[in-house]
Write a protein that holds these residues in place. Structure first.
Motif, mmCIF file in Angstrom:
data_model
loop_
_atom_site.group_PDB
_atom_site.id
_atom_site.type_symbol
_atom_site.label_atom_id
_atom_site.label_comp_id
_atom_site.label_asym_id
_atom_site.label_seq_id
_atom_site.Cartn_x
_atom_site.Cartn_y
_atom_site.Cartn_z
ATOM 1 N N ASP A 9 0.834 -1.208 0.000
ATOM 2 C CA ASP A 9 0.000 0.000 0.000
ATOM 3 C C ASP A 9 0.867 1.255 0.000
ATOM 4 O O ASP A 9 0.593 2.213 -0.736
ATOM 5 N N GLY A 12 2.544 1.691 -3.379
ATOM 6 C CA GLY A 12 1.549 2.122 -4.353
ATOM 7 C C GLY A 12 1.180 3.584 -4.165
ATOM 8 O O GLY A 12 0.983 4.318 -5.138
ATOM 9 N N TYR A 13 1.081 4.009 -2.935
ATOM 10 C CA TYR A 13 0.773 5.404 -2.593
ATOM 11 C C TYR A 13 1.845 6.331 -3.148
ATOM 12 O O TYR A 13 1.550 7.357 -3.772
ATOM 13 N N LYS A 15 4.050 5.651 -5.530
ATOM 14 C CA LYS A 15 4.083 5.556 -6.988
ATOM 15 C C LYS A 15 2.966 6.387 -7.614
ATOM 16 O O LYS A 15 3.191 7.155 -8.558
ATOM 17 N N GLU A 16 1.762 6.252 -7.078
ATOM 18 C CA GLU A 16 0.621 6.995 -7.622
ATOM 19 C C GLU A 16 0.807 8.499 -7.455
ATOM 20 O O GLU A 16 0.386 9.296 -8.301
ATOM 21 N N GLY A 17 1.449 8.890 -6.361
ATOM 22 C CA GLY A 17 1.613 10.315 -6.088
ATOM 23 C C GLY A 17 2.681 10.996 -6.921
ATOM 24 O O GLY A 17 2.663 12.228 -7.057
ATOM 25 N N LYS A 21 3.827 12.394 -12.591
ATOM 26 C CA LYS A 21 3.567 13.754 -12.096
ATOM 27 C C LYS A 21 4.919 14.409 -11.827
ATOM 28 O O LYS A 21 5.305 14.666 -10.679
ATOM 29 N N TRP A 25 7.203 15.803 -8.564
ATOM 30 C CA TRP A 25 8.440 15.108 -8.199
ATOM 31 C C TRP A 25 9.585 16.124 -8.024
ATOM 32 O O TRP A 25 10.308 16.098 -7.036
ATOM 33 N N SER A 50 -5.892 10.178 1.679
ATOM 34 C CA SER A 50 -6.000 8.893 0.986
ATOM 35 C C SER A 50 -5.133 8.847 -0.262
ATOM 36 O O SER A 50 -4.731 7.771 -0.718
ATOM 37 N N LYS A 51 -4.857 10.011 -0.833
ATOM 38 C CA LYS A 51 -3.949 10.118 -1.970
ATOM 39 C C LYS A 51 -2.892 11.169 -1.650
ATOM 40 O O LYS A 51 -3.116 12.030 -0.795
ATOM 41 N N ARG A 209 3.459 7.450 4.466
ATOM 42 C CA ARG A 209 2.258 6.626 4.331
ATOM 43 C C ARG A 209 2.360 5.380 5.211
ATOM 44 O O ARG A 209 1.377 4.981 5.856
#
Length: 221
Positions: A9, A12-13, A15-17, A21, A25, A50-51, A209
């Motif tokens: 989790d 993934g958090y 990576k998604e953030g 983008k 970064w 959550s994100k 996270r």
């Protein structure tokens, strides 16, 4: 506690953030250099976003970062004091050995033993403070209170709800993952430090996270 899920989790958090983008970064790389900004950003994650939060309201983020820095600095005071004492003892021991040579082996062993004992104490105190701080920083962000960052009864009770063994194992896993990545980067000649700086935002989001999920695993506060 599902440690694999905790790691997955958090990865993934991060990576998604950040992946795709690139402006975010780059801004986070700069924020890591001007550290109050990245600390303020981490506070937003601690509060349960959550994100990955947007990078905005820089003034507020800077102030929040300063607050978190103060909390961390206060916790670090015992470590700093012991570290200075150990460094002082090491210096005195080194000078004594150079002056005395091998005239008094028993005295030399006592001096060296004292330094080693101080180092062991430093490691133990650092570990204990690190265990407390991992919960204290998230509690501080959630409660928005300096007093709650040092509410040790509540902090220990919260850790107890998670289960101390699971809590300890989870933190060890996190430290190993981050430590291995950092060591690998620094082993790369010439560009290792630059590579570490580039991936630092990923590590920041992952750790923030991870600690947030670990804190929330105790259930509602």
């Amino acid at each position: 506690m599902e440690f694999g899920k905790l790691v997955k989790d958090s990865l993934g958090y991060a990576k998604e953030g950040l992946v795709g983008k690139w402006i975010n970064w780059i801004l986070l790389i700069v924020s890591c250099i001007i550290f109050p900004f990245v600390l303020g950003y981490i506070m937003r994650i601690y509060r349960g976003a959550s994100k990955a939060p947007e990078l905005n309201e820089w003034g507020g983020m800077f102030i929040e970062g300063i607050k978190l820095f103060i909390v961390v600095l206060i916790y670090a005071i015992p470590i700093i004091i012991i570290e200075l004492a150990v460094l002082g003892s090491t210096f005195i021991t080194t000078m004594t050995l150079k002056t005395a040579g091998h005239e008094n082996p028993a005295q030399m062993m006592n001096l060296i033993g004292g330094v080693l004992f101080g180092f062991i104490i430093l490691v133990i105190v650092s570990i204990i403070i690190g265990l407390i701080l991992a919960t204290a920083v998230v509690r501080f962000a959630r409660m928005n209170s300096f007093g709650e960052a040092f509410n040790f009864n509540a902090i220990f009770a919260h850790i107890g709800k998670i289960d101390f063994v699971s809590y300890l194992v989870a933190l060890i896993i996190m430290v190993i993952i981050i430590g291995v990545i950092e060591v690998i980067c620094m082993m790369i000649p010439y560009i290792g430090w630059l590579l570490l700086l580039i991936i630092l935002p990923l590590l920041v989001l992952f750790e923030a996270r991870y600690l947030t999920l670990l804190y929330e695993s105790a259930g509602p506060v």
